[in-house]
Design an enzyme around this catalytic site. Structure first.
Site, PDB file in Angstrom:
ATOM      1  N   VAL A  30      53.715  47.611   0.879  1.00  0.00           N
ATOM      2  CA  VAL A  30      54.481  48.357   1.894  1.00  0.00           C
ATOM      3  C   VAL A  30      53.592  49.000   2.952  1.00  0.00           C
ATOM      4  CG1 VAL A  30      56.542  48.817   0.513  1.00  0.00           C
ATOM      5  CG2 VAL A  30      54.594  50.359   0.320  1.00  0.00           C
ATOM      6  N   GLY A  31      52.278  48.886   2.788  1.00  0.00           N
ATOM      7  CA  GLY A  31      51.419  49.510   3.808  1.00  0.00           C
ATOM      8  C   GLY A  31      49.970  49.124   3.627  1.00  0.00           C
ATOM      9  N   GLY A  33      45.932  50.529   4.996  1.00  0.00           N
ATOM     10  CA  GLY A  33      45.169  51.517   5.772  1.00  0.00           C
ATOM     11  C   GLY A  33      43.704  51.198   5.636  1.00  0.00           C
ATOM     12  N   GLY A  34      42.862  52.045   6.218  1.00  0.00           N
ATOM     13  CA  GLY A  34      41.427  51.823   6.137  1.00  0.00           C
ATOM     14  C   GLY A  34      40.935  51.896   4.699  1.00  0.00           C
ATOM     15  N   GLY A  36      42.670  50.918   1.896  1.00  0.00           N
ATOM     16  CA  GLY A  36      43.192  49.927   0.950  1.00  0.00           C
ATOM     17  C   GLY A  36      44.661  49.665   1.191  1.00  0.00           C
ATOM     18  N   SER A  37      45.347  49.161   0.157  1.00  0.00           N
ATOM     19  CA  SER A  37      46.748  48.753   0.323  1.00  0.00           C
ATOM     20  C   SER A  37      47.689  49.630  -0.481  1.00  0.00           C
ATOM     21  CB  SER A  37      46.921  47.312  -0.151  1.00  0.00           C
ATOM     22  OG  SER A  37      45.923  46.514   0.443  1.00  0.00           O
ATOM     23  N   VAL A  38      48.938  49.721  -0.016  1.00  0.00           N
ATOM     24  CA  VAL A  38      49.957  50.504  -0.724  1.00  0.00           C
ATOM     25  C   VAL A  38      51.069  49.567  -1.182  1.00  0.00           C
ATOM     26  CG1 VAL A  38      51.583  52.435  -0.551  1.00  0.00           C
ATOM     27  CG2 VAL A  38      49.457  52.503   0.743  1.00  0.00           C
ATOM     28  N   LYS A  52      48.759  53.434  -4.252  1.00  0.00           N
ATOM     29  CA  LYS A  52      47.728  53.192  -3.243  1.00  0.00           C
ATOM     30  C   LYS A  52      46.475  52.705  -3.976  1.00  0.00           C
ATOM     31  CE  LYS A  52      45.388  56.477  -0.128  1.00  0.00           C
ATOM     32  NZ  LYS A  52      45.636  57.672   0.659  1.00  0.00           N
ATOM     33  N   ASP A 151      43.031  65.199   9.349  1.00  0.00           N
ATOM     34  CA  ASP A 151      43.534  63.905   9.839  1.00  0.00           C
ATOM     35  C   ASP A 151      45.044  63.949  10.045  1.00  0.00           C
ATOM     36  OD1 ASP A 151      43.054  61.386  10.846  1.00  0.00           O
ATOM     37  OD2 ASP A 151      42.968  60.375   8.898  1.00  0.00           O
TER      38      ASP A 151
END
Length: 321
Positions: A30-31, A33-34, A36-38, A52, A151
């Site tokens: 579902v996602g 990012g820098g 890794g994956s979700v 995550k 962030d």
């Protein structure tokens, strides 16, 4: 050592095989990012979760521990809850409550789609801003130790079933004593465009929780305008720096949101939200309000806020800045 001392308290520690089962062998991504994956998953009791999986985990070891240590103990309506984690050699995972409506970024920059219109009507914008502000106020003032997130940006604000905002991604967060006003960092951290000026140059002042306030201000400016905040250092000639564009509109009394048909009262609400945001992005951290003050401004129904001084170096001087 950290995991030994921490293992006894919440969140739950899982084995990698439990995580694999939970994430149904990582079928539904579902996602990304820098870090890794979700993946979408379910706890044994059926509660939906986001798993995550951290990649480059040797490099990110510090960030992983940071995230578990920082938000493992936090319970707040506007902060994503960390339910569990896994650490087996290089396999590291964080398990969060699942946020079905994804991140705020999707709605702000969805180019006038239906989603944008539903979420970013003035009342909802105010609710979302207030929710984020309350979560941040809790991080800055409500915990035993002050937590500076470093962030805050639309991508890190997730939305639950009712579109309530929750702050996520504490990989860069820093814990400090509540009475410690200035933080020492070896390098600027955060995302370009949301990083407060003092993180680049000490001439602007010390780094503190006010650096998060700056990021919040930028996020709200993007929300009220539906435009990305192009960083002043990379803007092309015809691309006016977002805060400058908004400031001009506020000072000259023009409408900010052109896509929506709004009553005068709603236009005024958007204008006042923008004024709060412009206070938050003042170059000098001392001139920015605390998040407690921001919450007060947003709950005081935003009447008659004073327009702040220009919060930026104007375009002509940017080359020198």
């Amino acid at each position: 050592m950290f995991l030994k001392t921490y293992g006894t308290s919440k969140p739950t520690r899982y084995t990698f095989s439990e995580v694999k089962k939970m994430a149904r062998r990582f079928k539904e991504k579902v996602g990304q990012g820098g870090y890794g994956s979700v993946y979408k998953g379910k706890l044994p009791n059926g509660v939906p979760v986001a798993v995550k999986m951290l990649e480059n985990s040797t490099a990110e070891g510090g960030e992983f521990i940071n995230e578990v240590a920082t938000i493992g103990r936090i319970h707040h309506a506007n902060i994503v809850q960390l339910l569990g984690f896994c650490s087996e050699g290089t396999r590291q995972a964080l398990i969060y409550e699942f946020m079905p409506n994804e991140s705020l970024e999707r709605y702000i920059f969805s180019n006038g789609s239906n989603a944008y219109h539903q979420l970013l009507v003035p009342n909802k914008m105010l609710d979302v801003s207030l929710g984020i502000a309350r979560g941040m106020e809790y991080l800055h003032q409500g915990c035993n130790q002050r937590i500076i997130h470093f962030d805050i940006k639309p991508h890190n604000i997730l939305l639950d079933y009712n579109f309530n905002p929750k702050i996520s991604d504490f990989g860069l967060a820093k814990l400090c004593a509540r009475d410690q006003s200035i933080v020492t960092l070896t390098a600027a951290r955060g995302t370009l465009g949301y990083i407060a000026p003092e993180l680049y140059s000490r001439n602007f002042g010390g780094i503190s929780y006010k650096s998060d306030v700056y990021s919040f201000g930028m996020l709200v400016l993007e929300m009220v305008s539906g435009r990305r905040n192009s960083d002043p250092s990379v803007g092309s000639q015809n691309d006016v720096y977002l805060p400058e564009w908004i400031y001009q509109k506020i000072v000259t009394g023009q409408d900010l949101v052109l896509t929506l048909d709004m009553a005068e009262e709603e236009k005024e609400k958007v204008r006042q939200l923008a004024i709060v945001a412009l206070w938050c992005i003042q170059w000098n951290p001392k001139n920015r309000p605390s998040m407690t003050k921001v919450v007060n401004m947003l709950t005081g129904r935003l009447q008659n806020l004073e327009i702040p001084p220009k919060p930026f170096v104007s375009s002509e001087n940017q080359q020198m800045a």
